[in-house]
Design a protein around this motif. Sequence first.
Motif, PDB file in Angstrom:
ATOM      1  N   LYS A 108     -16.502 -53.176   7.963  1.00 37.48           N
ATOM      2  CA  LYS A 108     -16.637 -52.036   8.872  1.00 37.48           C
ATOM      3  C   LYS A 108     -15.611 -50.954   8.562  1.00 37.48           C
ATOM      4  O   LYS A 108     -15.916 -49.761   8.620  1.00 37.48           O
ATOM      5  CB  LYS A 108     -16.484 -52.507  10.318  1.00 37.48           C
ATOM      6  N   LEU A 109     -14.382 -51.361   8.220  1.00 32.11           N
ATOM      7  CA  LEU A 109     -13.349 -50.388   7.884  1.00 32.11           C
ATOM      8  C   LEU A 109     -13.736 -49.607   6.640  1.00 32.11           C
ATOM      9  O   LEU A 109     -13.554 -48.381   6.583  1.00 32.11           O
ATOM     10  CB  LEU A 109     -12.013 -51.100   7.671  1.00 32.11           C
ATOM     11  N   MET A 110     -14.313 -50.287   5.648  1.00 32.98           N
ATOM     12  CA  MET A 110     -14.762 -49.585   4.440  1.00 32.98           C
ATOM     13  C   MET A 110     -15.900 -48.613   4.744  1.00 32.98           C
ATOM     14  O   MET A 110     -15.968 -47.521   4.172  1.00 32.98           O
ATOM     15  CB  MET A 110     -15.188 -50.592   3.369  1.00 32.98           C
ATOM     16  N   LEU A 111     -16.796 -48.995   5.655  1.00 34.92           N
ATOM     17  CA  LEU A 111     -17.887 -48.097   6.024  1.00 34.92           C
ATOM     18  C   LEU A 111     -17.360 -46.820   6.674  1.00 34.92           C
ATOM     19  O   LEU A 111     -17.781 -45.705   6.340  1.00 34.92           O
ATOM     20  CB  LEU A 111     -18.855 -48.812   6.979  1.00 34.92           C
ATOM     21  N   VAL A 112     -16.403 -46.972   7.596  1.00 30.37           N
ATOM     22  CA  VAL A 112     -15.837 -45.805   8.292  1.00 30.37           C
ATOM     23  C   VAL A 112     -15.085 -44.906   7.318  1.00 30.37           C
ATOM     24  O   VAL A 112     -15.266 -43.682   7.303  1.00 30.37           O
ATOM     25  CB  VAL A 112     -14.912 -46.266   9.435  1.00 30.37           C
ATOM     26  N   THR A 113     -14.236 -45.505   6.488  1.00 27.63           N
ATOM     27  CA  THR A 113     -13.397 -44.689   5.607  1.00 27.63           C
ATOM     28  C   THR A 113     -14.199 -44.059   4.471  1.00 27.63           C
ATOM     29  O   THR A 113     -13.945 -42.911   4.096  1.00 27.63           O
ATOM     30  CB  THR A 113     -12.253 -45.536   5.028  1.00 27.63           C
ATOM     31  N   ASN A 114     -15.185 -44.774   3.934  1.00 24.32           N
ATOM     32  CA  ASN A 114     -16.035 -44.151   2.918  1.00 24.32           C
ATOM     33  C   ASN A 114     -16.844 -43.000   3.500  1.00 24.32           C
ATOM     34  O   ASN A 114     -17.083 -41.994   2.827  1.00 24.32           O
ATOM     35  CB  ASN A 114     -16.972 -45.196   2.303  1.00 24.32           C
ATOM     36  N   SER A 115     -17.262 -43.149   4.752  1.00 26.16           N
ATOM     37  CA  SER A 115     -17.956 -42.036   5.419  1.00 26.16           C
ATOM     38  C   SER A 115     -17.027 -40.845   5.559  1.00 26.16           C
ATOM     39  O   SER A 115     -17.442 -39.688   5.342  1.00 26.16           O
ATOM     40  CB  SER A 115     -18.450 -42.482   6.798  1.00 26.16           C
ATOM     41  N   GLY A 116     -15.773 -41.103   5.911  1.00 22.55           N
ATOM     42  CA  GLY A 116     -14.798 -40.014   6.022  1.00 22.55           C
ATOM     43  C   GLY A 116     -14.566 -39.306   4.709  1.00 22.55           C
ATOM     44  O   GLY A 116     -14.484 -38.063   4.660  1.00 22.55           O
TER      45      GLY A 116
END
Length: 436
Positions: A108-116
């Motif tokens: 989930k952290l990778m999903l949020v940060t890659n989206s950013g």
Amino acid sequence: MDTSDTTDTSTAPRSGSGPEPAGTSRRGWRRWAMDTRPLRIPAFRRLWSSTVVTAIGSQLTAVAVPKQIYDITSSSAWVGYASLAGLVPMVVFALWGGAVADTVDRRKLMLVTNSGIAVTSLLFWVQAVTRLESVAVLMVLLALQQAFFGLNSPARNASVARLVPAEQLPAANALSSTVAQTGLVAGPLLAGALIPVIGLPELYLVDAVALCVTLWAVLRLPPLPPLAEAATRRAGLREIAEGFRYISGHTVLLLSFLADIIAMVFGMPRALFPQLAAETYAPWGEGLALGLLFAAIPIGAVAGGLFSGTFSRARRHGWMVIGAVTAWGAAIAGFGASRNLWIAVGFLAVAGVADMVSMVFRGAILLSAATDEMRGRMQGVFTVVVAGGPRLADVLHGTAGSAFGPRAAVAGGGVLVMVLMLGLAAAVPALRRYRI
């Protein structure tokens, strides 16, 4: 190996990703070629495939930002200030991101940060196509992008140990590092070719589209929640400090960081490449010399990765790091002593191979010697060391080059790397003894 430096076995990959059955060992030339066993594991293959796409895409932005700043200001100093603007948030958020990665689902952290990061790339594109021509906006966007990168990198790197078995960690690191180094070579070349064709703003857009591929790949990863103990913790200053205490209490981890600091701070001479190209290697053409000097180390690293089968099955990881850093120092010293451009490039390529070996086994040590609830914080520190060491080297080598001449500064730095690494290995046996 010290008894405190135990390997975590509580997070072994799910069934189907374990060691290869007997009789499947590689024979003949395949023993020397890149070890691709981790790619047989679907989850790691998805994570790695996303890196293949973004390794080049991220370099398009890395070229576009300084180019746009220079076009606006006609000042290399502003390009340097922008680099500093990106470094500070990356350091801060990498340390914090490591603590966060140990307390939340890393997927989930990778999903949020890659989206950013993807949104930031789109904002880069918007400011370019609207011809805003504001250095301040560019620096703010760069700081935001590096903050997201700092949050993303520890989670991504720490996840590898949850996806592949321990004996395949060197091979997994070699695959990831080879892709990253390939991006350092192909990305800038592609950017240079695309700017006259599609224009500078579209480089940002290509990077944003590439990040969508990353999001799709990460979305298909299995959940990577923290252990039950870690789930109750928060990610604050206390947890960051706890990570540093953990490093100080596990000698082999501390030594792996010190090995990289020694190699990069005293042995990375890139700040002197322009002067060497203009003075020592001018007869071959300054532009050609400069391009070859900057490309040689990444090319050597890629070559080392392509033949990672020669070292990825080694068990004495500590000795591999010691040997690789010492070989790096010797190659840099040889580069400094070389007056012939092609011999110099050859030494830098050898240094690149040594750097690849060092990266592979330092990464494997970090993933295997640390428990899962600490891996995020270890990767956060690793990100800071990897990013900060070469920048400190730029200052040190630039100063030494002005005082003693560029060739003497480079050769002296290489010798110093060998002396310090061998001295450290002799004085503290933990790294020598470490094996899996």
